[in-house]
Design an enzyme around this catalytic site. Structure first.
Site, mmCIF file in Angstrom:
data_model
loop_
_atom_site.group_PDB
_atom_site.id
_atom_site.type_symbol
_atom_site.label_atom_id
_atom_site.label_comp_id
_atom_site.label_asym_id
_atom_site.label_seq_id
_atom_site.Cartn_x
_atom_site.Cartn_y
_atom_site.Cartn_z
ATOM 1 N N LYS A 151 2.211 -19.028 3.311
ATOM 2 C CA LYS A 151 2.307 -18.113 2.729
ATOM 3 C C LYS A 151 3.612 -17.760 2.299
ATOM 4 O O LYS A 151 4.783 -17.526 3.001
ATOM 5 C CB LYS A 151 1.693 -16.745 3.298
ATOM 6 C CG LYS A 151 1.920 -15.506 2.291
ATOM 7 C CD LYS A 151 1.902 -14.143 2.994
ATOM 8 C CE LYS A 151 2.202 -12.986 2.035
ATOM 9 N NZ LYS A 151 2.231 -11.826 2.895
ATOM 10 N N ASP A 155 7.377 -9.070 -2.451
ATOM 11 C CA ASP A 155 6.174 -8.356 -2.482
ATOM 12 C C ASP A 155 6.601 -6.883 -2.649
ATOM 13 O O ASP A 155 6.737 -6.017 -2.030
ATOM 14 C CB ASP A 155 5.323 -8.535 -1.134
ATOM 15 C CG ASP A 155 3.842 -7.591 -1.391
ATOM 16 O OD1 ASP A 155 3.738 -7.439 -2.548
ATOM 17 O OD2 ASP A 155 3.340 -7.455 -0.288
ATOM 18 N N LYS A 157 4.367 -0.466 -3.073
ATOM 19 C CA LYS A 157 4.526 -0.169 -1.808
ATOM 20 C C LYS A 157 5.714 1.108 -1.888
ATOM 21 O O LYS A 157 6.435 1.165 -2.852
ATOM 22 C CB LYS A 157 5.538 -1.079 -0.869
ATOM 23 C CG LYS A 157 4.518 -2.401 -0.524
ATOM 24 C CD LYS A 157 5.364 -3.341 0.076
ATOM 25 C CE LYS A 157 4.768 -4.497 0.525
ATOM 26 N NZ LYS A 157 3.994 -4.522 1.670
ATOM 27 N N ASP A 199 8.686 -11.856 3.278
ATOM 28 C CA ASP A 199 7.277 -12.227 2.914
ATOM 29 C C ASP A 199 6.867 -13.619 2.803
ATOM 30 O O ASP A 199 5.819 -14.185 2.586
ATOM 31 C CB ASP A 199 6.667 -11.375 1.998
ATOM 32 C CG ASP A 199 5.140 -10.858 2.225
ATOM 33 O OD1 ASP A 199 4.700 -10.910 3.530
ATOM 34 O OD2 ASP A 199 4.704 -10.339 1.360
ATOM 35 N N ASP A 251 -1.926 -5.069 -2.951
ATOM 36 C CA ASP A 251 -0.818 -5.249 -1.806
ATOM 37 C C ASP A 251 -1.490 -6.256 -0.738
ATOM 38 O O ASP A 251 -0.838 -6.504 0.323
ATOM 39 C CB ASP A 251 -0.501 -4.025 -1.027
ATOM 40 C CG ASP A 251 0.827 -4.188 -0.617
ATOM 41 O OD1 ASP A 251 1.422 -5.224 -0.603
ATOM 42 O OD2 ASP A 251 1.209 -3.332 0.490
ATOM 43 N N GLU A 287 -2.103 -9.347 -0.954
ATOM 44 C CA GLU A 287 -2.074 -10.344 -2.079
ATOM 45 C C GLU A 287 -1.865 -11.847 -1.133
ATOM 46 O O GLU A 287 -2.173 -12.903 -1.579
ATOM 47 C CB GLU A 287 -0.913 -10.232 -3.083
ATOM 48 C CG GLU A 287 0.576 -10.611 -2.363
ATOM 49 C CD GLU A 287 0.894 -9.969 -1.247
ATOM 50 O OE1 GLU A 287 1.838 -10.429 -0.324
ATOM 51 O OE2 GLU A 287 0.606 -8.764 -1.062
ATOM 52 N N ARG A 302 -3.469 -13.024 1.514
ATOM 53 C CA ARG A 302 -4.739 -13.950 1.635
ATOM 54 C C ARG A 302 -5.265 -14.331 0.453
ATOM 55 O O ARG A 302 -6.186 -15.221 0.549
ATOM 56 C CB ARG A 302 -5.594 -12.732 2.418
ATOM 57 C CG ARG A 302 -6.234 -11.600 1.668
ATOM 58 C CD ARG A 302 -6.803 -10.486 2.114
ATOM 59 N NE ARG A 302 -5.671 -9.765 3.043
ATOM 60 C CZ ARG A 302 -6.150 -8.647 3.719
ATOM 61 N NH1 ARG A 302 -7.337 -8.181 4.117
ATOM 62 N NH2 ARG A 302 -5.011 -8.052 4.473
#
Length: 460
Positions: free
Chosen positions: A228, A233, A240, A251, A310, A312, A314
């Site tokens: 990933k 993010d 967030k 991230d 949020d 995202e 996956r």
């Protein structure tokens, strides 16, 4: 970062003597009179982590005393020696006696010497170590260089580590090992059927991409690593709070750790056909950002309703896993900084892993323990799979309710893996929130050393 190890044994190396409360009286009695008097005057008692530099009669450093936990201690940190690089003056050192685990102590020492110096000069003195006898310095160097790569990538702020910069780092790694490299960028993702990766990254002016490295003999077992790479993010339209954005430069920690693992595999020349897939995006806010309750058809054909923008990570992993699974690899591993639920359950130092392969799970747990690279198995609990149901699509990316968030994320990803012989999912934190021996505060290489040991045993 230059190698911390001084491979040529040198008689001028300063000895480090390890002592526990139990062994300290005998060690004290064996010291020359001047050193013993100095230790007594400083009240040295061999407490874990306590260091004392003993002078010689000529005013030089005679030796270093360093405290360790007793054998009977409930917890012994094999990386305890990792605090030494920040405590010692410049010089070359050696272990005068055996710590609890000489190999892990030397590795901890090297990992503890890391400094992130891209934006300011390092102020730590240059400390080197003569590896203990019977310790493979080349193998330790391989691990330290990989950890340094992961830490540097994660620590770099997002203005200098976007999808393009992450691609450049992967391309440089591929070039170093004569591996094949490819990248699918921007709108080409939709043309080549990676709709979820494109959807997450399309709101950013920095184009999303799918990065690929292929290395090794095509006749060898296929091992595929998926990372990933969310370079920042915001949470997307499900924004967030500012406090939750502070660490979002990390991230892309799954991608960084996948690259670290790939570096070790290629440098060691393991007998695998290695494939690395990194979905690199920035989850930004703009007029064209994907929205809650949007529905996208994934590469695998599964339709996904967006329960939360949020969640995202996956989504981008789903398309990459689907591509990897089409090749039917013997082992498929994905890594990502995915859920706060994993941190709530296990804290920052103990990432969960998921697999249905019992033999693989046992090997992962054993290798993680041996490498002091902790991982903990969590269940792919089938009854929770229904929580992913959607009324308008095949699946929802973020079930409401908030329970078992790391498990439902793993169950979501499992939907996109059908053909791989074995699949392993890691939900890592990739960050050390407060410094520990061998683990400076900041970006962290988590799980990669354990997985490297596993792959070395299977394909070395």
């Amino acid at each position: 970062m230059p190698s911390i190890f001084e491979t040529a044994t040198t008689s001028s190396a300063i000895p480090i003597t390890f002592a526990t409360k139990a062994s300290w009286p005998a060690i004290r009695d064996s010291l020359p009179a001047l050193e013993r008097q100095f230790a007594d005057a400083n009240g040295y008692a061999a407490k874990p982590g306590a260091v004392l530099i003993l002078p010689s009669a000529e005013g030089r450093i005679a030796q270093v005393l360093f405290g360790l936990e007793d054998d009977t201690a409930r917890h012994r940190d094999p990386f305890r020696a990792g605090s030494l690089p920040g405590l010692l003056p410049a010089g070359t050192y050696r272990f005068a006696n055996g710590p609890h685990d000489a190999r892990l102590a030397a590795l901890g020492f090297a990992l503890g010497s890391y400094r992130f110096t891209r934006y300011r000069k390092g102020d730590a003195p240059e400390v080197r170590l003569v590896p203990p006898d019977d310790v493979d310095a080349a193998e330790l160097t391989r691990m330290v260089e990989a950890a340094t790569l992961a830490r540097d990538l994660i620590n770099t702020p997002s203005n200098d580590m976007g999808p393009a910069e992450l691609e450049a780092a992967a391309k440089q790694l591929a070039g170093r090992h004569a591996a094949q490299f490819n990248s699918i960028v921007g709108d080409e993702l939709t043309r080549q059927n990676f709709p979820l990766i494109h959807a997450v990254g399309m709101a950013s002016p920095r184009a999303p991409r799918l990065i690929e490295i292929v290395w090794g003999d095509a006749s060898h077992p296929k091992v595929t690593l998926v990372g990933k790479g969310v370079c920042f993010d915001t949470g997307g339209l499900d924004l967030k709070p500012s406090s939750s954005m502070l660490l979002m430069k990390k991230d892309m920690g799954g991608a960084a750790n996948v690259l670290a693992l790939a570096q070790m595999v290629m440098d060691a020349g393991l007998k695998v056909r290695l494939r690395v897939l990194i979905a690199a995006v920035e989850n930004a806010v703009a007029g064209n950002a994907f929205r809650p309750l949007d529905v996208f058809r994934s590469r695998k054909g599964i339709t996904v309703e967006i329960g939360n923008t949020d969640a995202e990570g996956r989504l981008i992993l789903a398309d990459a896993l689907a591509l990897a699974d089409e090749e039917t690899p013997e082992l498929l591993i994905d890594m990502g900084t995915l859920t706060g639920a994993a941190r709530v359950a296990l804290g920052p130092d103990l990432p969960p892993f998921y697999t249905r392969d019992e033999a693989l799970a046992a090997d992962v747990a054993r290798c993680a323990m041996a490498e002091h690279d902790p991982l903990w198995r969590m269940p792919l609990w089938a009854p929770y799979d229904s929580w992913l149901d959607s009324k308008v699509a095949t699946i929802n990316n973020a079930p409401s309710g908030g329970f078992a968030g790391s498990i439902t994320c793993a169950l979501f990803l499992q939907r996109f893996v059908e053909h791989a012989r074995s699949w392993l999912h890691l939900d890592i934190f990739a960050w050390t929130p407060s410094a520990k021996p061998g683990r400076p505060e900041g970006g962290e290489c988590q799980g990669a050393r354990a997985l490297y040991k596993l792959l070395s045993e299977r394909y070395g």
